[in-house]
Design an enzyme around this catalytic site. Structure first.
Site, PDB file in Angstrom:
ATOM      1  N   ASP A 347      -0.290  18.164  65.548  1.00 40.68           N
ATOM      2  CA  ASP A 347      -0.750  18.364  64.260  1.00 40.68           C
ATOM      3  C   ASP A 347       0.036  19.302  63.295  1.00 40.68           C
ATOM      4  OD1 ASP A 347      -3.191  17.646  62.371  1.00 40.68           O
ATOM      5  OD2 ASP A 347      -3.236  20.092  62.739  1.00 40.68           O
ATOM      6  N   GLU A 385       3.591  15.185  63.464  1.00 38.34           N
ATOM      7  CA  GLU A 385       3.053  15.008  62.023  1.00 38.34           C
ATOM      8  C   GLU A 385       4.176  15.932  61.091  1.00 38.34           C
ATOM      9  OE1 GLU A 385      -1.377  15.027  59.780  1.00 38.34           O
ATOM     10  OE2 GLU A 385      -0.705  16.886  60.794  1.00 38.34           O
TER      11      GLU A 385
END
Length: 698
Positions: A347, A385
């Protein structure tokens, strides 16, 4: 509070490690003066043992007779100087950052504050132990047999992004005690569904222990998604079923037996301690200055040192610091070796590559280099990401080879094309060949682009075709949260519709969007439930909705869309031309034919790329130049326009004929695909439709 014997112990293994006669405990802190190991019998604190030795920044000791199952926590002593990022407060019980099991969740209570409310320079004197879970001394897990892993090649991978609870909470065939738990992931009903879709990798939203933000607690909501980590090595307690953490291991074993890998979504950019007003749970109390990034400028009078907030969540882990870097790497190895996890999705991954004092992203940053050379982690599937809130935070295509990336440009280009945006056909053309403009450099293969049109963050596939704008009022932020500019098209009145024409148009658009994911070069990713027509009623940021908004409605599944998804991804698996390991730029092959050809609907020349709203094109894909084996060609035909178009197919390969393999216009037509050879002339392609033809023996 005595009776325990503590000796020097060893500094080389962090956390609490049990053996036959006791346990070693080692805690990393550069700035603490003293660290205590606190032992508990239920709620009662029975001992505080000062770790007697320090080696570098490791405080360590050994407790004879300590057994697995012992409850414990930590307290850290040192200066209280928030202006210098020293926030030591021994009144606060701290989680061991390397703990592998917790007695419960760190539910928010005001007594967890580091400093007195409204007084950042005054430590809060309240003991937080009554409001904190305990760490559990646990034996190390048995290493996973490497032969158990499916080890699916990237070129064969179909990722299915899912949430443990949302995926299984309402499945009628999963026994009620297992619904919403780790164990449900290994139930035959879930395995059969994944198998039927052709899923090869289940990507789980965070399952490391996380906490609810104080703001959500005040609103009566919870952090459903889990992007707020409190303990990186411990499984989230709320997903525990009857088998506890062992149930997670068994579920992963069952998935592996079906050839399905498991990828974990990892939050290594911030923690649940949030901003300075947040709770003191672990790292802030052990070594605030070392684990977190702080503003270089001196704080204003009466304030503490501010946290750098590249995560948007109040703090940022400092992965240029050896302690923080080791914590994350040890956590990844723990999940891989102890549970059998096959990969990780990171993330806000640019945070992991911000080494220098100015925060500039560097693809050769220490953490990224360590990750790619680690003998345990480097062979796994690693996914970034590629954006965060730091300086120049959008880094699509900038990660090094060996780390794939979520490709939001693919998402936007595909959705915009079918909505009718200017230059839509041109952008869709690039997406179908794997977004080479972003990824074809540094030796990276096409499989490094993770292609998706929907993910947990944003509209579901169904909501892209039903809502013009977000409807997030239930989140308690006056509809200000979530993406404000979704690329969507309700194809009629905004919201649900019973009009058959609107429903038909929305169904065709959903199939077209899904077909683009299935047929493009790269690695496809499907959001759990999109194949069933799942809706979140327009909520595009349902992070705090642990209810029917996010739980998949299995009983209300769109059977026609599910059938289409199964056939689309089955075709991808069967046709190697759709999943090549080399970039396709139209280079000539040994037979003199180009790798790809772009044609207009009449097949008598290239498309008119100069048109701003080009309605249609054909893409003929052959095997890449230099391949030892030549896959059978495929032909993708796209009509983005509002009217049907006459279509002439190019000549098929020698001794072959074109057969219609997939069509998005209507489920009834799609059911007849592949029956007979198609003539090269006198075809028509419907408005707003995509077709796939395969070359088959005549």
């Amino acid at each position: 509070m005595s009776g325990w014997r503590i000796t020097e112990g060893r500094p080389d293994r962090l956390g609490l490690r049990c053996d036959a006669s006791g346990a070693d405990i080692a805690v990393a802190s550069e700035t603490a003066e003293r660290i205590e190991l606190c032992l508990f019998d239920g709620p009662r604190e029975t001992a505080r043992l000062t770790l007697p030795e320090r080696t570098g920044f490791i405080h360590h000791g050994r407790v004879e007779g300590l057994r697995p199952g012992q409850l414990y926590g930590l307290r850290a002593h040192g200066p209280w100087d928030p202006a210098a990022a020293r926030r030591f407060n021994p009144a606060k019980l701290l989680l061991d950052p390397w703990a592998t099991a917790l007695s419960g969740r760190p539910d928010w209570h005001d007594g967890q504050r580091a400093h007195a409310p409204g007084a950042p320079l005054t430590p809060d004197p309240r003991d937080s132990a009554p409001h904190m879970p305990r760490c559990i001394a646990a034996p190390p897990p048995a290493p996973v047999d490497p032969a158990e892993r499916p080890r699916r090649p990237w070129s064969e991978t179909l990722i299915y992004e899912a949430h443990v609870r949302a995926l299984t909470r309402r499945h009628p065939d999963v026994p009620a005690p297992l619904r919403g738990t780790y164990e449900a992931l290994g139930h035959p009903a879930i395995l059969d569904h994944l198998d039927g879709l052709g899923v090869t990798a289940l990507e789980l939203q965070p399952i490391a222990c996380f906490a609810d933000e104080p703001r959500l607690v005040a609103l009566g909501l919870t952090n459903h998604w889990g992007y707020n980590p409190a303990a990186l090595l411990a499984p989230e307690p709320r997903f525990m079923g009857p088998g506890g953490a062992a149930g997670l291991r068994e579920a992963i074993r069952a998935l592996h037996a079906r050839g399905i890998e498991v990828i974990l979504d990892v939050v290594a950019n911030h923690t649940a301690e949030l901003e300075a007003e947040g709770p003191m749970l672990s790292l802030r109390g052990l070594c605030d200055a070392g684990y977190y990034r702080h503003a270089p400028e001196a704080p204003a009078r009466g304030e503490g040192r501010a946290y750098v907030n590249w995560s948007g969540c109040g703090n940022t882990l400092d992965l240029s610091n050896p302690m923080a870097q080791r914590l994350v790497l040890d956590a990844l190895r723990h999940w891989a070796e102890g549970y059998g996890v096959d990969g990780f999705r990171f993330d806000l991954a640019p945070v992991l590559g911000r080494d220098g004092p100015d925060g500039a992203f560097d693809a050769g940053a220490g953490f990224l280099d360590a990750l790619r050379q680690d003998p345990v982690l480097a062979p796994l599937k690693l996914i970034a990401e590629p954006w965060d809130l730091g300086p120049h935070g959008y880094r699509l295509g900038d990660f090094p080879a060996g780390i794939a990336e979520w490709n939001d440009r693919f998402r936007d280009d595909v959705r915009g094309a079918w909505r009718g945006d200017p230059q839509g056909a041109q952008r869709l053309a690039g997406a179908l060949l794997g977004s080479a403009q972003s990824f074809d450099r540094g030796g990276r293969p096409p499989t490094d682009t993770i292609n998706f049109v929907a993910a947990h963050d944003g509209f579901t596939l169904a909501d892209q075709t039903a809502y013009a704008a977000r409807r997030n009022q239930a989140n308690g932020e006056d509809n200000r949260d979530g993406h404000g500019g979704e690329i969507s098209d309700p194809l009629g009145p905004d919201g649900p519709s019973q009009d058959p024409a609107v429903q038909a148009a929305r169904g065709a658009r959903r199939r077209a969007l899904m077909a683009c994911v299935a047929l493009s070069q790269g690695t496809p990713m499907l959001l759990a439930g999109d194949e069933l027509g799942r809706t979140q009623q327009g909520n595009n940021n349902a992070y705090c909705q642990d209810n029917e908004t996010t739980w998949i409605d299995w009983a209300g599944a769109d059977a026609a869309l599910l059938d289409f998804a199964r056939r689309a991804f089955s075709l991808r698996a069967r046709l190697p031309a759709l999943r090549q390991r080399r970039w396709l730029h139209g280079e000539p092959r040994e037979d003199g034919l180009p790798e790809v050809e772009w044609l207009n609907p009449a097949a008598d020349g290239p498309p008119a790329w100069e048109e701003e709203r080009l309605p249609s094109f054909q893409l003929l894909i052959r095997g890449a130049a230099g391949l030892a084996e030549d896959p059978a060609p495929v032909l993708i035909v796209v009509n983005l326009g509002a009217a049907p178009l006459p279509l002439t197919l190019p000549p098929p390969p020698a001794l072959a004929a074109w057969r219609l393999a997939l069509a998005t216009a209507a489920p009834a037509e799609a059911a007849e695909e592949g029956d007979e050879a198609v003539e090269t002339g006198d075809e028509r392609i419907e408005a707003g439709a995509l077709r796939l033809y395969e070359a088959a023996p005549a």
